[in-house]
Design an enzyme around this catalytic site. Structure first.
Site, PDB file in Angstrom:
ATOM      1  N   GLU A 144      42.669 -61.399 -65.214  1.00 26.03           N
ATOM      2  CA  GLU A 144      41.359 -62.329 -63.775  1.00 26.03           C
ATOM      3  C   GLU A 144      39.789 -62.229 -64.087  1.00 26.03           C
ATOM      4  O   GLU A 144      39.797 -60.612 -63.986  1.00 26.03           O
ATOM      5  CB  GLU A 144      42.782 -62.024 -62.875  1.00 26.03           C
ATOM      6  CG  GLU A 144      42.251 -60.756 -61.418  1.00 26.03           C
ATOM      7  CD  GLU A 144      42.597 -60.438 -60.499  1.00 26.03           C
ATOM      8  OE1 GLU A 144      41.927 -61.829 -59.610  1.00 26.03           O
ATOM      9  OE2 GLU A 144      42.058 -59.863 -60.028  1.00 26.03           O
ATOM     10  N   ASN A 146      37.470 -61.365 -61.059  1.00 27.90           N
ATOM     11  CA  ASN A 146      37.500 -61.683 -59.459  1.00 27.90           C
ATOM     12  C   ASN A 146      35.933 -61.219 -58.849  1.00 27.90           C
ATOM     13  O   ASN A 146      35.184 -61.016 -59.261  1.00 27.90           O
ATOM     14  CB  ASN A 146      37.624 -60.087 -58.656  1.00 27.90           C
ATOM     15  CG  ASN A 146      39.564 -59.241 -58.949  1.00 27.90           C
ATOM     16  OD1 ASN A 146      40.576 -59.450 -58.696  1.00 27.90           O
ATOM     17  ND2 ASN A 146      39.358 -58.732 -60.345  1.00 27.90           N
ATOM     18  N   SER A 151      36.394 -54.053 -55.633  1.00 19.96           N
ATOM     19  CA  SER A 151      36.625 -53.073 -55.391  1.00 19.96           C
ATOM     20  C   SER A 151      36.797 -51.396 -55.967  1.00 19.96           C
ATOM     21  O   SER A 151      36.242 -52.162 -57.089  1.00 19.96           O
ATOM     22  CB  SER A 151      38.276 -52.532 -54.406  1.00 19.96           C
ATOM     23  OG  SER A 151      38.664 -52.525 -54.342  1.00 19.96           O
TER      24      SER A 151
HETATM   25  P1  ADP Z   1      45.616 -60.316 -57.909  1.00 16.36           P
HETATM   26  O1  ADP Z   1      44.231 -61.235 -57.234  1.00 16.36           O
HETATM   27  O2  ADP Z   1      46.733 -59.961 -57.336  1.00 16.36           O
HETATM   28  O3  ADP Z   1      45.302 -59.139 -57.925  1.00 16.36           O
HETATM   29  P2  ADP Z   1      46.648 -60.609 -60.566  1.00 16.36           P
HETATM   30  O4  ADP Z   1      46.260 -61.457 -61.577  1.00 16.36           O
HETATM   31  O5  ADP Z   1      45.079 -59.529 -60.922  1.00 16.36           O
HETATM   32  O6  ADP Z   1      45.777 -60.652 -58.882  1.00 16.36           O
HETATM   33  O7  ADP Z   1      48.145 -59.656 -61.158  1.00 16.36           O
HETATM   34  C1  ADP Z   1      48.109 -58.402 -60.652  1.00 16.36           C
HETATM   35  C2  ADP Z   1      48.434 -57.498 -61.350  1.00 16.36           C
HETATM   36  O8  ADP Z   1      49.555 -58.076 -61.982  1.00 16.36           O
HETATM   37  C3  ADP Z   1      47.632 -57.411 -62.139  1.00 16.36           C
HETATM   38  O9  ADP Z   1      46.737 -55.916 -61.804  1.00 16.36           O
HETATM   39  C4  ADP Z   1      49.294 -57.351 -63.402  1.00 16.36           C
HETATM   40  O10 ADP Z   1      49.379 -55.670 -63.319  1.00 16.36           O
HETATM   41  C5  ADP Z   1      49.760 -57.793 -64.026  1.00 16.36           C
HETATM   42  N1  ADP Z   1      49.066 -59.129 -64.215  1.00 16.36           N
HETATM   43  C6  ADP Z   1      49.233 -60.275 -63.618  1.00 16.36           C
HETATM   44  N2  ADP Z   1      48.503 -60.964 -64.792  1.00 16.36           N
HETATM   45  C7  ADP Z   1      49.636 -60.365 -65.640  1.00 16.36           C
HETATM   46  C8  ADP Z   1      50.056 -60.609 -67.145  1.00 16.36           C
HETATM   47  N3  ADP Z   1      49.221 -62.196 -67.330  1.00 16.36           N
HETATM   48  N4  ADP Z   1      50.556 -60.445 -68.201  1.00 16.36           N
HETATM   49  C9  ADP Z   1      50.728 -59.214 -67.660  1.00 16.36           C
HETATM   50  N5  ADP Z   1      50.574 -58.253 -66.008  1.00 16.36           N
HETATM   51  C10 ADP Z   1      49.830 -59.002 -65.635  1.00 16.36           C
HETATM   52 MG    MG Z   2      43.924 -58.285 -59.887  1.00 19.05          MG
END
Ligand code: ADP
Ligand code: MG
Length: 474
Positions: A144, A146, A151
């Site tokens: 993703e 941010n 942070s």
């Molecule tokens: P947030 O906005 O809550 O940080 P993320 O999209 O970063 O949302 O997802 C949180 C965590 O979930 C990531 O840091 C990662 O560890 C895991 N994660 C998210 N998307 C994936 C994915 N497509 N495949 C594997 N792990 C994922």
């Molecule tokens: Mg994240």
């Protein structure tokens, strides 16, 4: 990926000695967090969790992540200026997701009134994992981006020195000398300083908008101190303070306790629990002001999961970045499969596919901060429950990225020392400043490596799952 420290991992005495050195080095270097028990007191602090050993990162993917960061900066900035795109993309989401809807309402309100702000500052962090293909070749895949309150740019600038010392203690001086210097907090501060300068009022201050509970204050102080070193005044305030004491003058200049504010840097305001009615009013006041918001409300919306999913649709990047085919190709290469759950035949098919094969996917709501996504059996149950309801459109579906795990020790206060199977997530900080239509700064400002045990599907450092790390390029 080669595990560079296999010999060390088997030597328990050496590991224990190195862990003792590591913890003291972290405390000395300022890798600090306030404690859970006293989250607002600086007289009881501990080290922020981190890995004993730096984790291997393929250098080609590390370079790829840096090389695409300026493209992502341009993309986020372009989205933030494209009302038609944001309106269309978030139309289904805001019908069912109250939080996104409230942000969107402020966005529309501010546009209707006309923007008073003319200088724009973006600080983002694009996060990736190294997906292991069928032939074992790792590929850089974005998790993703941010666009608000990204942070750990401060604390991570101090981990390389800690890991360098650990490697030396373990007899690996040559490897220690290969760890890259890294200082995102300086890059972030340079962006804030530029925006402050362009705002053009030398007596105005930079306001960090901070949470009620401030465990991660030391990370923020790293950026603050860089600003003080440049003779820029910094104040820290909460939404509550803005509600009580913030005001706008006729030219919509923002004042806090009779000090003019040039830049508002949000380290808060990205999850529903940050807001009550007064805080929403404070947010609106800030957004209406002339002050440079980092991010402005449009840029926050550009960071939603729904926007991320829409970007993966054929033709979307080309429309947002016309005439930039190479940037589009670099960006697209980092995308994993992303799927819309909007109502209709296509969404029905996607939902059915995920219910049949839940381990292939991650189900994501429009939330930030870790701990919100759904995986495996839970994903299946939730999707089954909402498959025929518009509620499903508050989520997006994403291919699950599967990195090659490596063994490491995660050092956490009050936790026993034990080896864990781990995976890492690389973040690159982006900073840009735009004045009117002109981009005056566009940089990659450093990196953050976070590592977690594979037993946790989700999670960041603040969520108590991942820990700070340093990349060791292989
Ligand atoms: P947030 O906005 O809550 O940080 P993320 O999209 O970063 O949302 O997802 C949180 C965590 O979930 C990531 O840091 C990662 O560890 C895991 N994660 C998210 N998307 C994936 C994915 N497509 N495949 C594997 N792990 C994922
Ligand atoms: Mg994240």
């Amino acid at each position: 990926m080669a595990a560079p420290w296999e010999d060390v991992l088997r030597n328990e005495t050496a590991v224990q000695e190195a862990a003792r050195v590591a913890v003291d080095a972290a405390l000395l270097a300022g890798v600090l967090m306030r404690t859970e028990g006293e989250p607002n007191a600086s007289d009881v602090v501990n080290y922020a969790p981190f890995t004993l050993l730096p984790s291997a990162v393929p250098s080609a993917l590390f370079e790829e992540a840096y090389a695409v960061q300026q493209d992502f900066n341009l993309l986020v900035d372009a989205i933030s200026q494209n009302k038609e795109f944001l309106e269309r993309t978030l139309a289904s989401t805001i019908k069912v997701d109250d939080f996104t809807a409230r942000l969107f309402r402020i966005y529309m309100q501010v546009l209707e009134e006309g923007l008073a702000q003319s200088v724009f500052l973006g600080i983002n962090r694009s996060d990736y994992m190294f997906d292991c293909g069928v032939d074992g070749t790792p590929a850089l895949k974005q998790i993703e981006i941010n666009t608000i309150a990204a942070s750990f740019g401060g604390l991570t600038s101090r981990t390389a020195a800690v890991h360098g010392q650990v490697l030396k203690v373990l007899g690996k001086s040559k490897e220690a000398s290969r760890l890259l210097p890294n200082n995102p907090s300086k890059g972030l501060a340079l962006g804030i300083a530029k925006a402050w300068e362009l705002y053009g009022s030398p007596s105005a201050v930079v306001m960090f908008l901070v949470e009620e509970v401030q465990r991660n204050i030391f990370d923020q102080r790293c950026v603050e101190n860089e600003l003080w070193n440049r003779n820029i005044r910094v104040i820290r305030r909460r939404f509550r303070d803005v509600f009580e004491k913030g005001s706008l003058d006729d030219a919509r200049r923002l004042y806090m306790d009779s000090q003019e504010v040039a830049v508002v840097y949000y380290r808060e305001g990205y999850v529903p629990k940050n807001y009550d009615q007064q805080n929403w009013e404070a947010r609106l006041l800030l957004e209406r002001s002339r002050a440079v918001k980092c991010p402005d409300i449009a840029t926050q919306l550009a960071g939603t999961k729904k926007v991320q999913q829409e970007l993966s649709q054929p033709g979307t990047l080309e429309k947002l970045l016309p005439g930039r085919a190479e940037a589009v190709a670099r960006i697209r290469a980092t995308f994993a499969g992303l799927y819309s759950l909007d109502m209709g035949e296509e969404g029905d098919k996607i939902a059915a596919m995920a219910i049949t094969d839940p381990d292939r996917f991650v189900l994501k709501p429009q939330r930030e901060g870790g701990g919100n996504n759904l995986y495996g059996e839970e994903l299946r149950q939730v999707l089954e429950r909402i498959r025929d309801s518009p509620e499903r459109t508050s989520y997006i579906l994403m291919d699950k990225i599967k990195p090659q795990p490596a063994m490491n020790y995660l050092l956490r206060a009050h936790s026993p020392l034990q080896v864990s199977e781990c995976i890492s997530e690389l973040g690159i900080f982006g900073v840009y400043v735009r004045q009117g239509k002109e981009m005056v700064m566009n940089e990659a400002a450093g990196h953050l490596l976070r590592t977690k045990a594979t037993e946790h599907a989700d999670g960041g450092v603040a969520a108590g799952v991942a820990v700070l790390d340093t990349p060791y390029l292989v």
